[in-house]
Design a protein around this motif. Sequence first.
Motif, PDB file in Angstrom:
ATOM      1  N   VAL A  85       0.837  -1.208   0.000  1.00 16.49           N
ATOM      2  CA  VAL A  85       0.000   0.000   0.000  1.00 16.49           C
ATOM      3  C   VAL A  85       0.867   1.252   0.000  1.00 16.49           C
ATOM      4  CG1 VAL A  85      -1.652   1.349   1.356  1.00 16.49           C
ATOM      5  CG2 VAL A  85      -1.987  -1.114   1.076  1.00 16.49           C
ATOM      6  N   ASN A  86       1.902   1.262   0.831  1.00 16.64           N
ATOM      7  CA  ASN A  86       2.791   2.426   0.880  1.00 16.64           C
ATOM      8  C   ASN A  86       3.455   2.668  -0.472  1.00 16.64           C
ATOM      9  OD1 ASN A  86       2.260   2.988   3.555  1.00 16.64           O
ATOM     10  ND2 ASN A  86       3.992   1.798   4.338  1.00 16.64           N
ATOM     11  N   ARG A  87       3.825   1.563  -1.150  1.00 15.91           N
ATOM     12  CA  ARG A  87       4.459   1.705  -2.460  1.00 15.91           C
ATOM     13  C   ARG A  87       3.464   2.271  -3.475  1.00 15.91           C
ATOM     14  NH1 ARG A  87       5.555  -3.358  -3.471  1.00 15.91           N
ATOM     15  NH2 ARG A  87       7.408  -3.329  -2.140  1.00 15.91           N
ATOM     16  N   GLN A  88       2.212   1.815  -3.408  1.00 20.13           N
ATOM     17  CA  GLN A  88       1.188   2.320  -4.318  1.00 20.13           C
ATOM     18  C   GLN A  88       0.944   3.818  -4.100  1.00 20.13           C
ATOM     19  OE1 GLN A  88       1.215  -0.103  -6.548  1.00 20.13           O
ATOM     20  NE2 GLN A  88      -1.023  -0.125  -6.758  1.00 20.13           N
ATOM     21  N   VAL A  89       0.933   4.221  -2.832  1.00 16.08           N
ATOM     22  CA  VAL A  89       0.725   5.641  -2.524  1.00 16.08           C
ATOM     23  C   VAL A  89       1.905   6.467  -3.016  1.00 16.08           C
ATOM     24  CG1 VAL A  89       0.512   7.336  -0.651  1.00 16.08           C
ATOM     25  CG2 VAL A  89      -0.787   5.188  -0.547  1.00 16.08           C
ATOM     26  N   ALA A  90       3.116   5.963  -2.776  1.00 20.73           N
ATOM     27  CA  ALA A  90       4.317   6.702  -3.182  1.00 20.73           C
ATOM     28  C   ALA A  90       4.393   6.858  -4.700  1.00 20.73           C
ATOM     29  CB  ALA A  90       5.560   6.004  -2.658  1.00 20.73           C
ATOM     30  N   ASN A  91       3.909   5.857  -5.444  1.00 15.62           N
ATOM     31  CA  ASN A  91       3.991   5.892  -6.903  1.00 15.62           C
ATOM     32  C   ASN A  91       2.825   6.620  -7.558  1.00 15.62           C
ATOM     33  OD1 ASN A  91       6.388   4.451  -6.829  1.00 15.62           O
ATOM     34  ND2 ASN A  91       5.385   2.461  -7.057  1.00 15.62           N
ATOM     35  N   ALA A  92       1.813   6.951  -6.763  1.00 15.81           N
ATOM     36  CA  ALA A  92       0.643   7.627  -7.321  1.00 15.81           C
ATOM     37  C   ALA A  92       0.997   9.073  -7.684  1.00 15.81           C
ATOM     38  CB  ALA A  92      -0.505   7.603  -6.316  1.00 15.81           C
ATOM     39  N   SER A  93       0.345   9.591  -8.682  1.00 12.24           N
ATOM     40  CA  SER A  93       0.578  10.977  -9.090  1.00 12.24           C
ATOM     41  C   SER A  93      -0.010  11.932  -8.054  1.00 12.24           C
ATOM     42  CB  SER A  93      -0.061  11.241 -10.457  1.00 12.24           C
ATOM     43  OG  SER A  93      -1.477  11.141 -10.370  1.00 12.24           O
ATOM     44  N   GLN A  94       0.453  13.172  -8.068  1.00 16.49           N
ATOM     45  CA  GLN A  94      -0.022  14.148  -7.087  1.00 16.49           C
ATOM     46  C   GLN A  94      -1.510  14.447  -7.252  1.00 16.49           C
ATOM     47  OE1 GLN A  94       2.464  17.620  -7.317  1.00 16.49           O
ATOM     48  NE2 GLN A  94       4.173  16.640  -6.238  1.00 16.49           N
ATOM     49  N   SER A  95      -2.021  14.220  -8.441  1.00 19.21           N
ATOM     50  CA  SER A  95      -3.438  14.498  -8.689  1.00 19.21           C
ATOM     51  C   SER A  95      -4.335  13.291  -8.423  1.00 19.21           C
ATOM     52  CB  SER A  95      -3.629  14.965 -10.141  1.00 19.21           C
ATOM     53  OG  SER A  95      -3.192  13.949 -11.051  1.00 19.21           O
ATOM     54  N   ALA A  96      -3.725  12.156  -8.077  1.00 16.34           N
ATOM     55  CA  ALA A  96      -4.504  10.929  -7.872  1.00 16.34           C
ATOM     56  C   ALA A  96      -5.435  11.067  -6.672  1.00 16.34           C
ATOM     57  CB  ALA A  96      -3.571   9.742  -7.678  1.00 16.34           C
ATOM     58  N   THR A  97      -6.623  10.531  -6.789  1.00 11.91           N
ATOM     59  CA  THR A  97      -7.586  10.534  -5.685  1.00 11.91           C
ATOM     60  C   THR A  97      -7.842   9.128  -5.156  1.00 11.91           C
ATOM     61  OG1 THR A  97      -9.436  10.369  -7.234  1.00 11.91           O
ATOM     62  CG2 THR A  97      -8.727  12.595  -6.558  1.00 11.91           C
ATOM     63  N   ALA A  98      -7.262   8.122  -5.836  1.00 11.98           N
ATOM     64  CA  ALA A  98      -7.451   6.733  -5.416  1.00 11.98           C
ATOM     65  C   ALA A  98      -6.243   5.911  -5.824  1.00 11.98           C
ATOM     66  CB  ALA A  98      -8.722   6.156  -6.029  1.00 11.98           C
ATOM     67  N   ILE A  99      -6.078   4.768  -5.179  1.00 12.75           N
ATOM     68  CA  ILE A  99      -5.023   3.834  -5.549  1.00 12.75           C
ATOM     69  C   ILE A  99      -5.645   2.475  -5.795  1.00 12.75           C
ATOM     70  CG2 ILE A  99      -3.184   5.009  -4.285  1.00 12.75           C
ATOM     71  CD1 ILE A  99      -3.493   2.863  -2.101  1.00 12.75           C
ATOM     72  N   GLN A 100      -4.968   1.661  -6.578  1.00 11.91           N
ATOM     73  CA  GLN A 100      -5.459   0.331  -6.912  1.00 11.91           C
ATOM     74  C   GLN A 100      -4.810  -0.702  -5.995  1.00 11.91           C
ATOM     75  OE1 GLN A 100      -7.731   0.441  -9.316  1.00 11.91           O
ATOM     76  NE2 GLN A 100      -8.275  -1.750  -9.266  1.00 11.91           N
ATOM     77  N   ILE A 101      -5.626  -1.456  -5.277  1.00 10.02           N
ATOM     78  CA  ILE A 101      -5.138  -2.549  -4.436  1.00 10.02           C
ATOM     79  C   ILE A 101      -5.817  -3.813  -4.913  1.00 10.02           C
ATOM     80  CG2 ILE A 101      -4.956  -3.482  -2.100  1.00 10.02           C
ATOM     81  CD1 ILE A 101      -5.018  -0.692  -1.020  1.00 10.02           C
ATOM     82  N   GLY A 102      -5.072  -4.624  -5.673  1.00 12.13           N
ATOM     83  CA  GLY A 102      -5.672  -5.785  -6.300  1.00 12.13           C
ATOM     84  C   GLY A 102      -6.687  -5.324  -7.331  1.00 12.13           C
ATOM     85  N   GLU A 103      -7.916  -5.810  -7.210  1.00 15.91           N
ATOM     86  CA  GLU A 103      -8.976  -5.418  -8.132  1.00 15.91           C
ATOM     87  C   GLU A 103      -9.795  -4.247  -7.603  1.00 15.91           C
ATOM     88  OE1 GLU A 103     -11.320  -8.842  -8.883  1.00 15.91           O
ATOM     89  OE2 GLU A 103      -9.726  -9.945  -9.927  1.00 15.91           O
ATOM     90  N   ALA A 104      -9.472  -3.806  -6.380  1.00 14.92           N
ATOM     91  CA  ALA A 104     -10.259  -2.730  -5.762  1.00 14.92           C
ATOM     92  C   ALA A 104      -9.577  -1.378  -5.932  1.00 14.92           C
ATOM     93  CB  ALA A 104     -10.466  -3.022  -4.277  1.00 14.92           C
TER      94      ALA A 104
END
Length: 263
Positions: free
Chosen positions: A137-156
Amino acid sequence: KDRAWNMYHHVLCAGGKYVGEIHAICQRLDRTNPLLVMRMFAVVVQRVVFEGMSVRDAMRVFCNFSHSPWSSPDEAPVLMLISKAIATCPDIHTIHPTFHDSIARTLFTTDNYRLLNGVIQHNASHISPVSDLLVYVNRQVANASQSATAIQIGEASIDLARLPAALSELGDMHTAAGTGLLIVIHNANHSCRPNAAAVSTDNSDNVTLIAQRPISTGEEISISYIDEDSLTDVRERRRVLKDKYLFDCWCERCVRELGHKKT
């Protein structure tokens, strides 16, 4: 795995049935001490049988910690299960045929169990390594763009605004918990104004000592044995330390606050 094998697991590898019973007792008591005591006994046996050390020398690594005997519920059945788990290792009796008569009878005693349990009570600390899920999860957040409002965890797709709530709903799935006795960190003295802290930074049994402020050359490294930030009253802090760790705290902070209260 190699480090664990060479340290304690060799003598426990065949005792899975008994280890499982000890684990069940830990769950019932909501304490991990019995499992840690089992590993400590295994370390001693491994050093005696496979490295040729005396029992006294093998115990010394633990006796160097501050300690006093500590009794606990179910210590008798736990001690019996520990001795059975270790006795199932076939290599012990091959290398040391008189193990049961010459070592086991004098090592697996209530006094030694309470001694090792006391070492844990007065020195060890809780360890809560982050899980692989939280690392992901931390890696997904770190890689998300500054404009992102959500992250992908599996299919969710998880809304960043409710990410803390989503993790909370997972309960214990994103954290682990145990007890650790670490030779370097747990030989550090206490201070209510520590200059270092022990933290778990990944999903392993590694604990990192991190400076809390600049540390001068020659300055003693200290950690806090308690939650010093929540215990703001100096007398309450000193009472907690006295009850659990058996010493009166005269650290810089306590001396200052006691002096302030006396004036």
